[in-house]
Design a protein around this motif. Structure first.
Motif, PDB file in Angstrom:
ATOM      1  N   MET A   1       0.817  -1.194   0.000  1.00 19.18           N
ATOM      2  CA  MET A   1       0.000   0.000   0.000  1.00 19.18           C
ATOM      3  C   MET A   1       0.863   1.261   0.000  1.00 19.18           C
ATOM      4  O   MET A   1       0.506   2.238  -0.633  1.00 19.18           O
ATOM      5  CB  MET A   1      -0.939  -0.041   1.210  1.00 19.18           C
ATOM      6  CG  MET A   1      -1.946   1.038   1.195  1.00 19.18           C
ATOM      7  SD  MET A   1      -3.051   0.810  -0.193  1.00 19.18           S
ATOM      8  CE  MET A   1      -4.149   2.119   0.040  1.00 19.18           C
ATOM      9  N   ARG A   2       2.013   1.211   0.691  1.00 18.19           N
ATOM     10  CA  ARG A   2       2.860   2.414   0.701  1.00 18.19           C
ATOM     11  C   ARG A   2       3.402   2.710  -0.685  1.00 18.19           C
ATOM     12  O   ARG A   2       3.601   3.872  -1.037  1.00 18.19           O
ATOM     13  CB  ARG A   2       3.976   2.295   1.730  1.00 18.19           C
ATOM     14  CG  ARG A   2       5.011   1.239   1.425  1.00 18.19           C
ATOM     15  CD  ARG A   2       6.069   1.180   2.487  1.00 18.19           C
ATOM     16  NE  ARG A   2       6.913   0.020   2.257  1.00 18.19           N
ATOM     17  CZ  ARG A   2       7.944  -0.297   2.977  1.00 18.19           C
ATOM     18  NH1 ARG A   2       8.265   0.451   4.009  1.00 18.19           N
ATOM     19  NH2 ARG A   2       8.654  -1.356   2.702  1.00 18.19           N
ATOM     20  N   THR A   3       3.625   1.663  -1.474  1.00 13.64           N
ATOM     21  CA  THR A   3       4.081   1.866  -2.853  1.00 13.64           C
ATOM     22  C   THR A   3       3.051   2.665  -3.633  1.00 13.64           C
ATOM     23  O   THR A   3       3.394   3.647  -4.311  1.00 13.64           O
ATOM     24  CB  THR A   3       4.333   0.507  -3.540  1.00 13.64           C
ATOM     25  OG1 THR A   3       5.370  -0.174  -2.846  1.00 13.64           O
ATOM     26  CG2 THR A   3       4.719   0.686  -4.992  1.00 13.64           C
ATOM     27  N   ILE A   4       1.795   2.289  -3.518  1.00 12.76           N
ATOM     28  CA  ILE A   4       0.720   2.972  -4.239  1.00 12.76           C
ATOM     29  C   ILE A   4       0.595   4.416  -3.766  1.00 12.76           C
ATOM     30  O   ILE A   4       0.491   5.341  -4.588  1.00 12.76           O
ATOM     31  CB  ILE A   4      -0.628   2.223  -4.044  1.00 12.76           C
ATOM     32  CG1 ILE A   4      -0.523   0.760  -4.479  1.00 12.76           C
ATOM     33  CG2 ILE A   4      -1.757   2.950  -4.752  1.00 12.76           C
ATOM     34  CD1 ILE A   4      -0.153   0.537  -5.912  1.00 12.76           C
ATOM     35  N   LEU A   5       0.629   4.641  -2.460  1.00 11.14           N
ATOM     36  CA  LEU A   5       0.514   6.006  -1.933  1.00 11.14           C
ATOM     37  C   LEU A   5       1.672   6.882  -2.389  1.00 11.14           C
ATOM     38  O   LEU A   5       1.475   8.040  -2.779  1.00 11.14           O
ATOM     39  CB  LEU A   5       0.427   5.971  -0.410  1.00 11.14           C
ATOM     40  CG  LEU A   5      -0.844   5.356   0.164  1.00 11.14           C
ATOM     41  CD1 LEU A   5      -0.738   5.241   1.688  1.00 11.14           C
ATOM     42  CD2 LEU A   5      -2.070   6.156  -0.234  1.00 11.14           C
ATOM     43  N   LEU A   6       2.875   6.342  -2.347  1.00 12.76           N
ATOM     44  CA  LEU A   6       4.040   7.106  -2.811  1.00 12.76           C
ATOM     45  C   LEU A   6       3.944   7.405  -4.300  1.00 12.76           C
ATOM     46  O   LEU A   6       4.317   8.497  -4.751  1.00 12.76           O
ATOM     47  CB  LEU A   6       5.329   6.363  -2.494  1.00 12.76           C
ATOM     48  CG  LEU A   6       5.734   6.338  -1.025  1.00 12.76           C
ATOM     49  CD1 LEU A   6       6.883   5.346  -0.795  1.00 12.76           C
ATOM     50  CD2 LEU A   6       6.137   7.729  -0.548  1.00 12.76           C
TER      51      LEU A   6
END
Length: 109
Positions: A1-6
């Motif tokens: 999920m952090r990949t998508i947010l970044l």
């Protein structure tokens, strides 16, 4: 999920770097280039970690690029409609549908 947010944050910066100047046609091109480079710096500060974390989370390069392209088009669509005041036409939506199909096949084992 952090990949998508970044990736979302990264693409928001890059969209403004690449297209934000279209509302300011009277600004000298050299100034626009310098401002865009300054904005792009922040894009890289989010894009590089997004790809690094994505690879650590198990995404391969092709998958990361495909995710990034879908996010880019989503962010740009919102930007074009809200900031540039351009219409969202039916054929754009059809093309996005096909891109979602590409994502499906990208992740199919």
């Amino acid at each position: 999920m952090r990949t998508i947010l970044l990736l979302i944050v990264s693409n928001t910066f890059m969209t403004f770097a690449w297209y934000g100047h279209l509302k300011h046609q009277d600004t000298a091109l050299w100034k626009v280039i310098l401002i865009s480079w300054g904005i792009a710096f922040f894009e890289y500060c989010f894009m590089v970690p997004a790809n690094r974390y994505g690879a650590q989370e198990g995404f391969n390069g092709f998958q990361l690029k495909t995710i990034q392209e879908v996010i880019t088009l989503t962010v740009f669509s919102i930007f074009a409609v809200t900031f540039l005041k351009e219409p969202l036409r039916w054929n754009y939506l059809v093309s996005f549908f096909f891109l979602i199909g590409a994502v499906y096949f990208m992740f199919k084992k």
